[in-house]
Design a protein around this motif. Structure first.
Motif, short mmCIF file in Angstrom:
data_model
loop_
_atom_site.label_atom_id
_atom_site.label_comp_id
_atom_site.label_asym_id
_atom_site.label_seq_id
_atom_site.Cartn_x
_atom_site.Cartn_y
_atom_site.Cartn_z
N VAL A 1 -14.29 -1.41 -3.02
CA VAL A 1 -13.05 -0.13 -3.03
C VAL A 1 -11.97 -1.27 -2.97
N ALA A 2 -10.82 -1.83 -3.26
CA ALA A 2 -10.26 -3.29 -2.94
C ALA A 2 -8.68 -1.87 -3.08
N MET A 3 -7.67 -2.52 -2.32
CA MET A 3 -6.39 -0.96 -2.52
C MET A 3 -5.70 -2.24 -2.83
N ARG A 4 -4.59 -1.33 -3.81
CA ARG A 4 -3.27 -1.95 -4.48
C ARG A 4 -2.57 -1.53 -4.43
N PRO A 5 -1.68 -2.39 -3.40
CA PRO A 5 -0.47 -1.92 -3.03
C PRO A 5 1.11 -2.44 -3.98
N PRO A 6 2.19 -1.13 -3.42
CA PRO A 6 2.75 -1.43 -4.49
C PRO A 6 3.11 -2.81 -4.95
N LEU A 7 3.71 -2.43 -6.39
CA LEU A 7 4.98 -4.00 -5.99
C LEU A 7 6.47 -3.30 -5.57
N ILE A 8 7.01 -4.43 -4.46
CA ILE A 8 8.32 -3.49 -3.99
C ILE A 8 9.21 -4.43 -4.13
N GLY A 9 8.87 -5.81 -5.23
CA GLY A 9 10.50 -6.39 -5.13
C GLY A 9 11.93 -5.93 -5.40
N HIS A 10 11.89 -4.86 -6.56
CA HIS A 10 13.32 -4.13 -6.22
C HIS A 10 13.12 -2.43 -5.79
N ARG A 11 12.12 -2.56 -4.73
CA ARG A 11 12.34 -0.93 -5.12
C ARG A 11 13.10 -0.86 -3.93
N ASP A 12 13.87 1.08 -3.75
CA ASP A 12 14.65 1.24 -2.88
C ASP A 12 14.01 1.89 -1.88
N VAL A 13 14.82 1.22 -0.75
CA VAL A 13 14.45 1.95 0.56
C VAL A 13 15.05 3.18 1.56
N ARG A 14 14.63 4.17 1.33
CA ARG A 14 15.43 5.08 1.85
C ARG A 14 14.84 5.42 3.38
N LEU A 15 15.75 5.86 4.02
CA LEU A 15 14.61 6.09 5.88
C LEU A 15 16.50 7.56 5.91
N SER A 16 15.44 7.92 7.58
CA SER A 16 16.74 8.59 7.71
C SER A 16 17.90 7.90 8.84
N PRO A 17 18.79 8.68 8.83
CA PRO A 17 19.68 8.46 9.30
C PRO A 17 19.89 8.30 10.98
N PRO B 1 -18.16 -6.51 1.77
CA PRO B 1 -17.18 -5.38 2.36
C PRO B 1 -17.63 -4.19 2.60
N ARG B 2 -18.55 -4.21 2.94
CA ARG B 2 -19.90 -3.09 3.70
C ARG B 2 -19.28 -2.24 4.35
N ASN B 3 -18.48 -0.88 4.73
CA ASN B 3 -18.17 -0.52 5.63
C ASN B 3 -16.56 -0.73 6.18
N ALA B 4 -16.19 -2.03 5.48
CA ALA B 4 -14.55 -2.70 5.71
C ALA B 4 -13.66 -1.03 5.73
N VAL B 5 -12.65 -1.61 6.94
CA VAL B 5 -11.90 -0.77 7.27
C VAL B 5 -10.33 -0.90 6.40
N TYR B 6 -11.04 -2.09 5.92
CA TYR B 6 -9.20 -1.98 4.84
C TYR B 6 -10.12 -3.19 3.42
N VAL B 7 -9.62 -3.21 2.58
CA VAL B 7 -9.81 -4.43 1.47
C VAL B 7 -8.67 -4.54 1.05
N PRO B 8 -8.31 -5.93 1.12
CA PRO B 8 -7.39 -6.53 0.32
C PRO B 8 -7.35 -6.53 -1.38
N PRO B 9 -6.03 -6.77 -1.99
CA PRO B 9 -6.46 -6.42 -3.42
C PRO B 9 -7.06 -7.36 -3.52
N PRO B 10 -7.09 -7.72 -5.21
CA PRO B 10 -8.42 -8.46 -5.42
C PRO B 10 -7.57 -9.88 -5.22
N PRO B 11 -8.69 -11.40 -5.21
CA PRO B 11 -7.69 -13.02 -5.59
C PRO B 11 -7.30 -13.21 -6.44
#
Length: 414
Positions: free
Chosen positions: A51-67, A195-205
């Protein structure tokens, strides 16, 4: 190499109210798996999917932060600016010292440790200690990335690969992959053989090129708070994990690269890794939170770390400013003598060989060696090797300050 064991389990459960709706969580993707080389247990060999994890694409994504967080970031940037503008005459030496401090601390996060003197020897090309050699390579990688944007240029994937080449080219296990994005699946934690019992598996190569192209789009934006941008660039890079090894150190080098490109720093490096290594578990926790769709924890962590690092670095700047007169008093040499000329260049080049000293200051060889001995007798420099010929020397106070700065940052961070 198909794995990289760094980090720990992602932290806790996420309440829906904590998730930034503009920042999706990573998405799991089931992929077929086949072990490429035999080894490990029967369970490793029988593993058929991962089970690999796919991050979102972020190039133009908004960043919302608390004051509140925006205010903390603004205060931090002022602290960094104060560091960057302090003690102008010493800034070249301060940049070198802070660059080394950051590289040492970043290596320690990966459980790579060595004494300051070992590290100094490695910086001078003496490869007697593998950990120190790795730290010296980390310094070269960080310098390569930062200098690539010194003239205000954009961050490019090729620059990231060049920095990785500097980091891993002499690594006995990874040199074949130095400077190359991975063409295999890697993972964090779990078994060494699958990757058996891996903590995190990055996206496919096959996705790495797209993710890295997207990452540099985000890294080169100018419409974001700079500390938030640096933190997210680092977190996204760690999630993509584009190299077979060395991702942590390159990812942390990107933090100061973003700060330099955006003009938050002009001449110094913020050694925030010293604060992160003091709270290593928290560091991996905030990376886990990022993968859950929460970006504020890592931005908050990096803001606190940068504030502490900048504040303590100003103390170091003040100490460096006093060294020249202190050394002159210890040595008591007349102006123009070999000893005095050596002192003039010692802050800028605190590690040197006898032959380099001779080339730098000129004059008779006997006078240069006499000047070196005078500095040694006064306790200004100390030998770094057991050689009888072409000894390597280090400025004792500056090398000790490297250790002291890291310790002060770590203590304040705790």
């Amino acid at each position: 190499m198909e794995f990289e064991q760094t980090g720990r389990a992602d932290s806790g459960q996420t309440s829906p109210a904590e998730v930034d709706p503009a920042w999706p969580a990573h998405v799991p993707e089931v992929r077929p798996w086949r072990q490429r080389s035999r080894g490990g247990t029967a369970a490793d060999r029988m593993l058929s999917e991962v089970v690999a994890m796919r991050p979102p694409l972020i190039g133009h994504r908004d960043v919302r932060l608390s004051p509140e967080l925006v205010g903390a970031m603004e205060a931090c940037v002022l602290e960094i600016a104060a560091l960057d503008h302090s003690h102008g005459a010493e800034l070249a030496a301060l940049e070198t010292l802070l660059l080394r401090t950051e590289s040492v601390a970043s290596s320690k996060i990966e459980h790579i440790d060595a004494s300051v003197d070992d590290f100094a020897r490695a910086l001078h090309g003496i490869k007697s200690n593998p950990s120190a050699t790795s730290m010296a390579a980390s310094t070269a990688a960080l310098a390569a990335l930062i200098r690539s944007v010194d003239e205000g240029g954009d961050i490019e994937t090729a620059m990231v690969q060049t920095a990785h080449l500097a980091l891993m080219v002499d690594d006995p296990h990874e040199h074949a992959y130095a400077g190359r994005f991975r063409d295999m699946q890697n993972w964090i934690g779990g078994s060494d053989h699958s990757p058996r019992n891996a903590v995190y598996v990055p996206p496919p190569p096959g996705t790495v090129d797209e993710y890295m192209a997207d990452l540099v789009v985000f890294a080169n934006r100018t419409d974001l708070p700079v500390l938030a941008q640096a933190a997210v660039v680092h977190a996204q890079f760690e999630s993509v994990h584009p190299f077979t090894d060395g991702n942590g150190r390159i990812g942390r080098a990107l933090i100061n690269t973003v700060l330099r490109r955006r003009g938050a720093t002009r001449r110094v490096v913020v050694p925030l890794a010293s604060a992160l290594v003091a709270r290593r578990d928290d560091y991996f926790d905030v990376l886990g939170a990022y993968r859950e769709g929460r970006i504020e924890p890592i931005i908050r962590s990096f803001t606190a770390a940068s504030t502490v690092a900048a504040r303590e670095s100003r103390v170091t700047a003040a100490r460096i400013a006093e060294l020249q007169s202190t050394w002159q008093q210890k040595v008591g040499s007349r102006r123009g003598s070999a000893a005095s000329r050596l002192l003039d260049g010692l802050i800028a080049a605190p590690i040197f060989s006898a032959s380099e000293a001779e080339e730098a200051i000129g004059g008779a060889t006997s006078s240069v060696y006499a000047g070196i001995e005078r500095l040694h007798e006064a306790g200004v420099i100390r030998p770094l090797t057991n050689r009888t010929r072409n000894q390597v020397w280090g400025a004792a106070d500056l090398l000790d300050e490297l250790d002291d700065l890291a310790a002060r940052i770590a203590a304040a961070a705790r």
